[in-house]
Design a protein around this motif. Structure first.
Motif, PDB file in Angstrom:
ATOM      1  N   LEU A 120       0.844  -1.208   0.000  1.00 57.40           N
ATOM      2  CA  LEU A 120       0.000   0.000   0.000  1.00 57.40           C
ATOM      3  C   LEU A 120       0.878   1.258   0.000  1.00 57.40           C
ATOM      4  O   LEU A 120       0.684   2.183  -0.794  1.00 57.40           O
ATOM      5  CB  LEU A 120      -0.940  -0.026   1.211  1.00 57.40           C
ATOM      6  N   LEU A 121       1.861   1.280   0.883  1.00 53.86           N
ATOM      7  CA  LEU A 121       2.729   2.466   0.974  1.00 53.86           C
ATOM      8  C   LEU A 121       3.570   2.626  -0.294  1.00 53.86           C
ATOM      9  O   LEU A 121       3.733   3.738  -0.809  1.00 53.86           O
ATOM     10  CB  LEU A 121       3.629   2.360   2.206  1.00 53.86           C
ATOM     11  N   ALA A 122       4.077   1.510  -0.801  1.00 59.26           N
ATOM     12  CA  ALA A 122       4.904   1.571  -2.016  1.00 59.26           C
ATOM     13  C   ALA A 122       4.084   2.110  -3.187  1.00 59.26           C
ATOM     14  O   ALA A 122       4.585   2.888  -4.006  1.00 59.26           O
ATOM     15  CB  ALA A 122       5.446   0.187  -2.348  1.00 59.26           C
ATOM     16  N   THR A 123       2.831   1.707  -3.236  1.00 61.66           N
ATOM     17  CA  THR A 123       1.964   2.132  -4.342  1.00 61.66           C
ATOM     18  C   THR A 123       1.554   3.588  -4.174  1.00 61.66           C
ATOM     19  O   THR A 123       1.640   4.395  -5.106  1.00 61.66           O
ATOM     20  CB  THR A 123       0.701   1.232  -4.385  1.00 61.66           C
ATOM     21  N   ALA A 124       1.115   3.932  -2.957  1.00 61.94           N
ATOM     22  CA  ALA A 124       0.592   5.276  -2.718  1.00 61.94           C
ATOM     23  C   ALA A 124       1.697   6.334  -2.820  1.00 61.94           C
ATOM     24  O   ALA A 124       1.468   7.454  -3.275  1.00 61.94           O
ATOM     25  CB  ALA A 124      -0.071   5.335  -1.348  1.00 61.94           C
TER      26      ALA A 124
END
Ligand SMILES: O=CC(=O)O
Length: 328
Positions: A120-124
């Motif tokens: 999630l963090l990598a994508t966001a």
């Protein structure tokens, strides 16, 4: 009944961590036939390998259908899968034949939740794009408008399927300053109260969330659930994350939603098929981060899963308790 002294046959469809293999050999009740490779067993070898087996130790990538059960024949008492998911097995047929099933819930919850948060963090925050720019010379200076993404602080997170893993994901996300936690699924989860989680209809979750995390099982009801209508209902600034099963998503519709800017970004740890062909359209998109189904992939978790899978198998072979038997 197995005659005394005669070992039962077990077919293991792939190399697995040694923890499980040691348990099987130490038990002294079975003869292990192993597909001794890190790559999937070819279907023809699987059909040959299971012949006459009393136990089958399989992975989520092995399709256990009528053909496999027929090939195994009447000796088969137990199937133990090295996974929490069981959508790869024809459970109705398995049940008809009185075969017991073992799986690996709980032991992979933390690892999978952790990976989902990382995804999630990598994508966001566009980490793969950033890493790529550093390598290819695209990093020319600190730029106020460059590689901006979305943060969790003050956001609304929607979890579809607040089961063991969904709850573990939510628990990890809340300390980032999430304002509202929404969840949708079959029923209200009392444990959601600890996070002030609000049980809402799927449509509400989809339209109000800044981050949508899919963590439900693949069932006839959830198959293709994330489709054109679903993505059209999402905010343009919202991020979609799936670490459950690829088939929950209509990938053509996801591609369109990402390409057109209907949604901001997607992070997928699961796809259809797996592996995703390297020329798949999703892989051409900068706002789509795809991982190779590594939710439970920590050394320790895989070792524990392997041991549990072996113990489940032994329980089934010996007609005793299985530590994690699937009831179906
Ligand atoms: O996807 C992973 C599992 O089902 O264990």
């Amino acid at each position: 009944m197995q005659s005394v002294g005669k070992l039962m046959k077990v077919f293991v469809t792939r190399r697995i961590p040694q923890e499980g293999m040691k348990i099987l050999s130490a038990a002294g009740v079975c003869e292990v036939c192993l597909w001794d490779s890190d790559e999937p067993v070819p279907r023809s070898e699987l059909l040959k390998g299971v012949q006459g087996a009393h136990g089958l130790l399989c992975l989520l990538s092995d399709k256990i259908d009528v053909e496999v059960l027929d090939a195994a024949g009447p000796n088969l008492k137990v199937i133990s899968t090295l996974s929490v998911g069981f959508d790869h097995m024809a459970l109705d047929e398995i049940k008809k034949r009185g075969i017991r099933v073992g799986y690996t819930p709980d032991v992979l919850t933390d690892a999978t939740a952790e990976l989902t948060v990382a995804l999630l963090l990598a994508t966001a925050r566009r980490l793969p794009e950033g890493v790529e720019e550093v390598k290819n010379g695209g990093w020319s200076s600190w730029k106020p408008l460059w590689l901006c993404g979305y943060g969790l602080s003050g956001s609304t997170v929607g979890v579809i399927g607040l089961g063991r893993i969904g709850m573990a994901i939510a628990r990890r996300l809340m300390p980032f300053g999430v304002k509202r936690l929404l969840y949708a699924g079959r029923r209200v989860k009392p444990e959601a109260a600890e996070l002030n989680g609000e049980f809402v209809p799927l449509d509400t979750l989809v339209s109000e969330s800044d981050f949508i995390v899919v963590s439900c099982s693949l069932t006839p009801e959830t198959q293709g659930m994330c489709d054109k209508a679903f993505f059209s209902n999402m905010k343009n600034t919202a991020v979609f994350v799936n670490s459950s099963r690829g088939a929950v998503v209509n990938q053509e519709d996801l591609y369109e939603a990402l390409k057109s800017g209907q949604i901001a970004a997607a992070g997928l740890d699961v796809t259809t098929p797996e592996p995703l062909p390297t020329n798949h359209p999703l892989l051409t998109l900068k706002n789509c981060v795809v991982l190779p189904h590594i939710g439970s992939a920590t050394y320790s978790t895989r070792g524990i899963m392997s041991a549990l899978t072996a113990r489940n198998l032994l329980g089934g072979l010996q007609g005793t308790d299985m530590p994690s038997e699937l009831t179906f």
